[in-house]
Design a protein around this motif. Structure first.
Motif, PDB file in Angstrom:
ATOM      1  N   ASP A  37      51.909  56.122 152.307  1.00 19.89           N
ATOM      2  CA  ASP A  37      52.291  57.136 151.312  1.00 19.89           C
ATOM      3  C   ASP A  37      51.186  57.218 150.250  1.00 19.89           C
ATOM      4  N   THR A  38      50.214  58.078 150.489  1.00 20.50           N
ATOM      5  CA  THR A  38      49.092  58.230 149.560  1.00 20.50           C
ATOM      6  C   THR A  38      48.584  59.663 149.663  1.00 20.50           C
ATOM      7  N   SER A  39      47.564  59.983 148.862  1.00 17.47           N
ATOM      8  CA  SER A  39      46.989  61.327 148.951  1.00 17.47           C
ATOM      9  C   SER A  39      45.492  61.252 148.696  1.00 17.47           C
ATOM     10  N   GLU A  41      43.856  63.138 146.799  1.00 19.92           N
ATOM     11  CA  GLU A  41      43.636  63.285 145.355  1.00 19.92           C
ATOM     12  C   GLU A  41      43.753  61.939 144.633  1.00 19.92           C
ATOM     13  N   TRP A  42      44.810  61.153 144.970  1.00 20.69           N
ATOM     14  CA  TRP A  42      45.007  59.851 144.323  1.00 20.69           C
ATOM     15  C   TRP A  42      43.820  58.932 144.644  1.00 20.69           C
ATOM     16  N   ILE A  43      43.438  58.887 145.905  1.00 16.52           N
ATOM     17  CA  ILE A  43      42.368  57.957 146.305  1.00 16.52           C
ATOM     18  C   ILE A  43      41.047  58.332 145.621  1.00 16.52           C
ATOM     19  N   GLN A  45      40.583  60.087 142.892  1.00 18.77           N
ATOM     20  CA  GLN A  45      40.647  59.919 141.439  1.00 18.77           C
ATOM     21  C   GLN A  45      40.592  58.444 141.040  1.00 18.77           C
ATOM     22  N   ARG A  46      41.287  57.552 141.782  1.00 22.82           N
ATOM     23  CA  ARG A  46      41.345  56.136 141.411  1.00 22.82           C
ATOM     24  C   ARG A  46      40.165  55.325 141.919  1.00 22.82           C
ATOM     25  N   THR A  47      39.513  55.803 142.991  1.00 24.81           N
ATOM     26  CA  THR A  47      38.481  54.944 143.608  1.00 24.81           C
ATOM     27  C   THR A  47      37.142  55.644 143.861  1.00 24.81           C
ATOM     28  N   ASP A 160      49.623  48.451 153.698  1.00 28.02           N
ATOM     29  CA  ASP A 160      49.579  48.210 152.246  1.00 28.02           C
ATOM     30  C   ASP A 160      48.675  49.264 151.594  1.00 28.02           C
ATOM     31  N   ARG A 161      49.301  50.249 150.942  1.00 29.61           N
ATOM     32  CA  ARG A 161      48.509  51.369 150.413  1.00 29.61           C
ATOM     33  C   ARG A 161      47.601  50.973 149.249  1.00 29.61           C
ATOM     34  N   THR A 162      47.853  49.800 148.646  1.00 27.38           N
ATOM     35  CA  THR A 162      46.999  49.418 147.520  1.00 27.38           C
ATOM     36  C   THR A 162      45.680  48.787 147.979  1.00 27.38           C
ATOM     37  N   VAL A 222      44.330  40.233 150.626  1.00 30.13           N
ATOM     38  CA  VAL A 222      45.421  40.424 149.661  1.00 30.13           C
ATOM     39  C   VAL A 222      44.786  40.431 148.279  1.00 30.13           C
ATOM     40  N   GLN A 223      45.219  41.350 147.433  1.00 31.30           N
ATOM     41  CA  GLN A 223      44.663  41.348 146.079  1.00 31.30           C
ATOM     42  C   GLN A 223      45.696  41.801 145.063  1.00 31.30           C
ATOM     43  N   ASN A 224      45.475  41.327 143.847  1.00 31.50           N
ATOM     44  CA  ASN A 224      46.199  41.853 142.697  1.00 31.50           C
ATOM     45  C   ASN A 224      45.246  42.857 142.061  1.00 31.50           C
ATOM     46  N   GLY A 225      45.383  44.118 142.483  1.00 32.48           N
ATOM     47  CA  GLY A 225      44.397  45.149 142.126  1.00 32.48           C
ATOM     48  C   GLY A 225      44.154  45.276 140.637  1.00 32.48           C
ATOM     49  N   ARG A 226      45.249  45.255 139.864  1.00 25.90           N
ATOM     50  CA  ARG A 226      45.088  45.424 138.412  1.00 25.90           C
ATOM     51  C   ARG A 226      44.316  44.263 137.798  1.00 25.90           C
ATOM     52  N   GLU A 227      44.639  43.021 138.244  1.00 26.14           N
ATOM     53  CA  GLU A 227      43.941  41.852 137.681  1.00 26.14           C
ATOM     54  C   GLU A 227      42.467  41.848 138.071  1.00 26.14           C
ATOM     55  N   ALA A 262      32.638  48.402 144.594  1.00 25.40           N
ATOM     56  CA  ALA A 262      34.056  48.014 144.700  1.00 25.40           C
ATOM     57  C   ALA A 262      34.918  49.255 144.617  1.00 25.40           C
ATOM     58  N   ASN A 263      34.698  50.014 143.580  1.00 27.26           N
ATOM     59  CA  ASN A 263      35.299  51.341 143.467  1.00 27.26           C
ATOM     60  C   ASN A 263      34.640  52.076 142.307  1.00 27.26           C
ATOM     61  N   MET A 264      34.692  53.389 142.329  1.00 30.68           N
ATOM     62  CA  MET A 264      33.907  54.191 141.388  1.00 30.68           C
ATOM     63  C   MET A 264      34.366  53.988 139.951  1.00 30.68           C
ATOM     64  N   ARG A 265      35.675  53.759 139.769  1.00 32.21           N
ATOM     65  CA  ARG A 265      36.147  53.553 138.394  1.00 32.21           C
ATOM     66  C   ARG A 265      35.589  52.265 137.816  1.00 32.21           C
ATOM     67  N   ILE A 266      35.477  51.227 138.645  1.00 34.89           N
ATOM     68  CA  ILE A 266      34.872  49.973 138.170  1.00 34.89           C
ATOM     69  C   ILE A 266      33.402  50.216 137.845  1.00 34.89           C
TER      70      ILE A 266
HETATM   71  C1  LIG Z   1      43.732  49.149 143.704  1.00 32.01           C
HETATM   72  C2  LIG Z   1      43.556  50.135 142.547  1.00 32.01           C
HETATM   73  C3  LIG Z   1      42.717  51.315 143.009  1.00 32.01           C
HETATM   74  C4  LIG Z   1      44.917  50.633 142.120  1.00 32.01           C
HETATM   75  O1  LIG Z   1      44.757  51.543 141.036  1.00 32.01           O
HETATM   76  P1  LIG Z   1      45.608  51.374 139.714  1.00 32.01           P
HETATM   77  O2  LIG Z   1      45.302  52.500 138.828  1.00 32.01           O
HETATM   78  O3  LIG Z   1      45.363  49.981 139.196  1.00 32.01           O
HETATM   79  O4  LIG Z   1      47.022  51.520 140.275  1.00 32.01           O
HETATM   80  P2  LIG Z   1      48.260  50.583 139.976  1.00 32.01           P
HETATM   81  O5  LIG Z   1      48.190  49.347 140.807  1.00 32.01           O
HETATM   82  O6  LIG Z   1      48.393  50.432 138.478  1.00 32.01           O
HETATM   83  O7  LIG Z   1      49.384  51.502 140.516  1.00 32.01           O
HETATM   84  C5  LIG Z   1      49.709  52.768 139.903  1.00 32.01           C
HETATM   85  C6  LIG Z   1      50.742  53.468 140.761  1.00 32.01           C
HETATM   86  O8  LIG Z   1      50.076  53.973 141.926  1.00 32.01           O
HETATM   87  C7  LIG Z   1      50.733  53.522 143.084  1.00 32.01           C
HETATM   88  N1  LIG Z   1      49.780  53.368 144.163  1.00 32.01           N
HETATM   89  C8  LIG Z   1      49.095  52.258 144.533  1.00 32.01           C
HETATM   90  N2  LIG Z   1      48.320  52.544 145.573  1.00 32.01           N
HETATM   91  C9  LIG Z   1      48.498  53.844 145.875  1.00 32.01           C
HETATM   92  C10 LIG Z   1      47.959  54.709 146.830  1.00 32.01           C
HETATM   93  N3  LIG Z   1      47.059  54.296 147.735  1.00 32.01           N
HETATM   94  N4  LIG Z   1      48.352  55.996 146.837  1.00 32.01           N
HETATM   95  C11 LIG Z   1      49.265  56.449 145.948  1.00 32.01           C
HETATM   96  N5  LIG Z   1      49.804  55.661 145.002  1.00 32.01           N
HETATM   97  C12 LIG Z   1      49.427  54.384 144.966  1.00 32.01           C
HETATM   98  C13 LIG Z   1      51.380  52.224 142.676  1.00 32.01           C
HETATM   99  O9  LIG Z   1      52.451  51.898 143.532  1.00 32.01           O
HETATM  100  C14 LIG Z   1      51.840  52.530 141.273  1.00 32.01           C
HETATM  101  O10 LIG Z   1      53.021  53.253 141.313  1.00 32.01           O
HETATM  102  P3  LIG Z   1      54.181  52.973 140.244  1.00 32.01           P
HETATM  103  O11 LIG Z   1      53.573  53.314 138.907  1.00 32.01           O
HETATM  104  O12 LIG Z   1      55.258  53.895 140.682  1.00 32.01           O
HETATM  105  O13 LIG Z   1      54.505  51.517 140.363  1.00 32.01           O
HETATM  106  C15 LIG Z   1      42.897  49.440 141.324  1.00 32.01           C
HETATM  107  O14 LIG Z   1      43.764  48.482 140.768  1.00 32.01           O
HETATM  108  C16 LIG Z   1      41.604  48.805 141.623  1.00 32.01           C
HETATM  109  O15 LIG Z   1      40.637  49.474 141.880  1.00 32.01           O
HETATM  110  N6  LIG Z   1      41.524  47.449 141.570  1.00 32.01           N
HETATM  111  C17 LIG Z   1      40.351  46.734 141.934  1.00 32.01           C
HETATM  112  C18 LIG Z   1      40.365  46.532 143.410  1.00 32.01           C
HETATM  113  C19 LIG Z   1      39.004  46.139 143.943  1.00 32.01           C
HETATM  114  O16 LIG Z   1      38.031  46.763 143.662  1.00 32.01           O
HETATM  115  N7  LIG Z   1      38.986  45.061 144.735  1.00 32.01           N
HETATM  116  C20 LIG Z   1      37.827  44.569 145.340  1.00 32.01           C
HETATM  117  C21 LIG Z   1      36.951  43.910 144.315  1.00 32.01           C
HETATM  118  S1  LIG Z   1      35.515  43.300 145.024  1.00 32.01           S
END
Ligand SMILES: CC(C)(COP(=O)(O)OP(=O)(O)OC[C@H]1O[C@@H](n2cnc3c(N)ncnc32)[C@H](O)[C@@H]1OP(=O)(O)O)[C@@H](O)C(=O)NCCC(=O)NCCS
Length: 335
Positions: A37-39, A41-43, A45-47, A160-162, A222-227, A262-266
């Motif tokens: 479940d992703t799009s 646009e989301w990918i 914008q976030r990455t 795992d969509r994250t 496995v990762q804690n994306g926010r951390e 890692a990702n464009m926002r970083i």
């Molecule tokens: C993974 C990452 C892109 C997620 O972006 P984010 O803005 O932190 O997103 P969050 O984890 O805060 O989640 C925000 C919302 O988007 C949702 N979401 C997560 N992945 C999603 C996806 N692929 N598509 C749509 N929605 C998604 C979440 O479930 C959450 O929904 P909720 O608010 O209803 O709970 C981001 O945390 C990140 O880039 N982390 C670093 C990861 C990385 O670079 N790792 C390798 C390092 S070497």
């Protein structure tokens, strides 16, 4: 007291060739929309990621290495049979042992050569260059092959969509040779490790805990994306600044910043905090995703092929990721 991270170093290491390879198969954001479940646009914008290259079922990290080295040999007319040492930075070796490096030795029929795989996750390629520089400076070896290569798609959880939106496969190689004159391309280096945060980003193997932290023992990333994001934009930005301070260089003195893709926002946050502009930053994120140890050589080789990087330019390469680990170098490009 001696500062163990002081950055004035000796180098006789010249980068004399570069090569790269990505598998043919492409996984687009539209493909991922069908899996989780992703799009798109989301990918984006976030990455900042649009697509990634994915190895076939029968293609493993060693095969990507062979192709990257073959590319390097053909483009620079280089013979690899007299290489003294091979370092392959990877978190996705075909097997724990034999090493991928030993498979590279066998594939190219290199007779007298040491070989080792290096595991420093996304800091692997820059860590390998630091070690290769040491091997060359020691005088023990004259020709070292450094490869960063991954088949992350094989350890990605596509439910795992994250995480599954981030990772891709690829390989990049540098040939490093001892210069006759004694002055080399590697000018400064910096490293830092924060093992207490190791459980925030891992791929499990034997143990079911990292320190006191219970982990998922499934062998997948496995990762804690926010951390990880928070750590990258604060601690990694600090590390990049440390490397520049210790080198008495500012972002304005450096031609190209090549952080791990890692990702464009970083990358944008790192630029904002360290003084680099996006115009002087190279990445491989848009078309290849996060390819861990391969991301930096893929970004550099893309720019080399486009003719963007010029002789004598200064480049700051900065790897960071699982560990949590950082490894940065400043090099002068002379290829
Ligand atoms: C993974 C990452 C892109 C997620 O972006 P984010 O803005 O932190 O997103 P969050 O984890 O805060 O989640 C925000 C919302 O988007 C949702 N979401 C997560 N992945 C999603 C996806 N692929 N598509 C749509 N929605 C998604 C979440 O479930 C959450 O929904 P909720 O608010 O209803 O709970 C981001 O945390 C990140 O880039 N982390 C670093 C990861 C990385 O670079 N790792 C390798 C390092 S070497």
């Amino acid at each position: 007291m001696t500062d163990r991270n002081q950055s004035e170093i000796r180098s006789n290491a010249i980068i004399t060739a570069i090569g790269s390879y990505v598998p043919e198969r492409i996984l687009t954001n539209a493909d991922l929309e069908k899996l989780v479940d992703t799009s798109d646009e989301w990918i984006v914008q976030r990455t900042g990621i649009q697509e990634r290259h994915i190895a076939s079922d029968h293609q493993f990290t060693s095969h990507l290495c062979f192709a990257a080295v073959q590319d390097m040999m053909e483009r620079y007319n280089k013979d690899v049979t007299d290489i003294d040492y091979i370092i392959v930075a990877t978190s996705t070796p075909d097997a724990v042992f034999p090493s991928v490096a030993s498979q590279v030795q066998s594939h190219f029929g290199i007779e007298n050569c040491g070989s080792v795989d290096l595991q420093a996750a996304c800091a692997g390629f820059t860590a390998a260059i630091q070690l290769a520089n040491g091997l060359l400076v020691s005088g023990a070896y004259r020709k070292v092959l450094v490869i960063g290569a991954e088949t992350l798609s094989k350890v990605t959880d596509y439910s795992d969509r994250t995480t599954c939106i981030l990772f891709g496969d690829g390989a990049g190689a540098f040939l490093m040779e001892a210069s006759g004159s004694g002055s080399g391309n590697v000018l400064h280096m910096y490293s830092k490790t924060d093992g207490a945060r190791g459980h925030q980003l891992y791929r499990s193997s034997l143990a079911s805990a990292i320190g006191d932290h219970v982990i998922q023992p499934n062998g997948l990333i496995v990762q804690n994306g926010r951390e990880v994001y928070r750590w990258a934009v604060s601690h990694v930005a600090e590390g990049v600044k440390q490397l520049m301070t210790r080198s008495s260089l500012s972002a304005a003195d450096i031609d190209w910043f090549i952080p791990h893709s890692a990702n464009m926002r970083i990358i944008e946050a790192l630029c904002e905090r360290t003084g680099f502009s996006l115009d002087q930053t190279l990445s491989s994120i848009k078309l290849f995703g996060n390819t861990s140890a391969a991301s930096i050589p893929l970004a550099i080789d893309g720019a080399v092929k486009a003719g963007t990087i010029k002789q004598d330019q200064l480049m700051l390469l900065y790897g960071f990721g699982g560990g949590l680990t950082q490894a940065g170098i400043i090099i002068r490009w002379s290829l």
